[in-house]
Scaffold this motif. Sequence first.
Motif, PDB file in Angstrom:
ATOM      1  N   ALA A  65       0.820  -1.452   0.046  1.00  0.00           N
ATOM      2  CA  ALA A  65       0.153  -0.021  -0.039  1.00  0.00           C
ATOM      3  C   ALA A  65       1.197   1.007   0.190  1.00  0.00           C
ATOM      4  O   ALA A  65       0.750   1.714  -0.885  1.00  0.00           O
ATOM      5  N   GLU A  66       1.985   1.307   0.940  1.00  0.00           N
ATOM      6  CA  GLU A  66       2.468   2.144   0.676  1.00  0.00           C
ATOM      7  C   GLU A  66       3.660   2.761  -0.170  1.00  0.00           C
ATOM      8  O   GLU A  66       3.950   3.535  -1.143  1.00  0.00           O
ATOM      9  N   ARG A 122       1.170   3.952  -3.412  1.00  0.00           N
ATOM     10  CA  ARG A 122       0.718   5.219  -2.688  1.00  0.00           C
ATOM     11  C   ARG A 122       1.533   5.993  -3.341  1.00  0.00           C
ATOM     12  O   ARG A 122       1.396   7.757  -3.595  1.00  0.00           O
ATOM     13  N   SER A 123       3.000   5.606  -2.589  1.00  0.00           N
ATOM     14  CA  SER A 123       4.667   6.711  -3.735  1.00  0.00           C
ATOM     15  C   SER A 123       4.865   6.431  -5.327  1.00  0.00           C
ATOM     16  O   SER A 123       4.744   7.009  -5.687  1.00  0.00           O
ATOM     17  N   GLY A 177      -6.948   2.493  -3.388  1.00  0.00           N
ATOM     18  CA  GLY A 177      -6.237   3.259  -2.520  1.00  0.00           C
ATOM     19  C   GLY A 177      -6.644   3.867  -1.355  1.00  0.00           C
ATOM     20  O   GLY A 177      -6.031   4.813   0.076  1.00  0.00           O
ATOM     21  N   SER A 178      -6.036   2.628   0.012  1.00  0.00           N
ATOM     22  CA  SER A 178      -6.717   2.538   1.505  1.00  0.00           C
ATOM     23  C   SER A 178      -4.922   3.380   1.840  1.00  0.00           C
ATOM     24  O   SER A 178      -3.928   2.485   1.612  1.00  0.00           O
ATOM     25  N   GLN A 179      -5.288   3.892   2.856  1.00  0.00           N
ATOM     26  CA  GLN A 179      -4.217   4.519   3.761  1.00  0.00           C
ATOM     27  C   GLN A 179      -3.962   3.386   4.680  1.00  0.00           C
ATOM     28  O   GLN A 179      -4.301   2.418   4.743  1.00  0.00           O
TER      29      GLN A 179
END
Length: 266
Positions: free
Chosen positions: A85-86, A89-90, A231-233
């Motif tokens: 996930a990280e 997002r990046s 796109g979850s945090q």
Amino acid sequence: MDPATIIGIVLAFGSIVAMVTMEGAHLSALVLPAPMVLVFGATIAVGVASGTLKDFLTAVKALPRAFRGKIDPPQKVIDQVVGLAEKARSSGLLAMEQEADGVDDPFLKRALQNIADGTDGDELRVLLEDEIATRSRSDRVAAKFFSGMGGYAPTIGIIGTVVSLTHVLENLSQPAELGPLIASAFVATLWGLVSANFLWLPIGARMRRLSELEVERMTLLMEGVLAVQAGSQPRLLGERLRAMIPDAPVKVKADKPKGEKLKEAA
């Protein structure tokens, strides 16, 4: 490798050896080729007869996993998904294709590749759920095969005892030999019970448990990668996945002191 099955089976047979030794008997009286051939051979034969040849081959292929099988702990899976996930997002979802190249798990590799290819979320969920269901059915076939043999073995042992007792009745004219003959007749029943409760039933139960753990792991991965696609945090995703695990500690972010909140607001 999880040695639980090996340890349990060794301890179970060790208990028999200890009992025989303490009773002052000899193991050679129990290890008789004829009843063992009948019990093990006929049990496997009727196990094959109770299904299809494909079921038998599936069970044989799954047998090593019953002894060597190991499932990754849920926290390891969660950490892996949070890392994905990280990365998403990046670097964006296209970076999942590069992540898929470094993954050994075929299930996760296909999921990441589909995310990178732009597969719709609903279609991807259906695809992954179907794969989980197929894996579960295959595991149930193998577990059912060994559990079925656990049901047949005691009865086959009784059949062996009846056959041996028939031979005993043919030698009633030799009273001196009746004792050893009767004792050896009950060895078939013994091996039928021992093989069922020390081997086949534990192996079947072990396969069912490993299947449950594998399905839980795959479900955790499925929910995780779908959340990554949405796109979850990462932190919230980790907390959500931990909430899916029984007795898992849920990390709660402590409230900041009022002074720090005012500084951040300023």
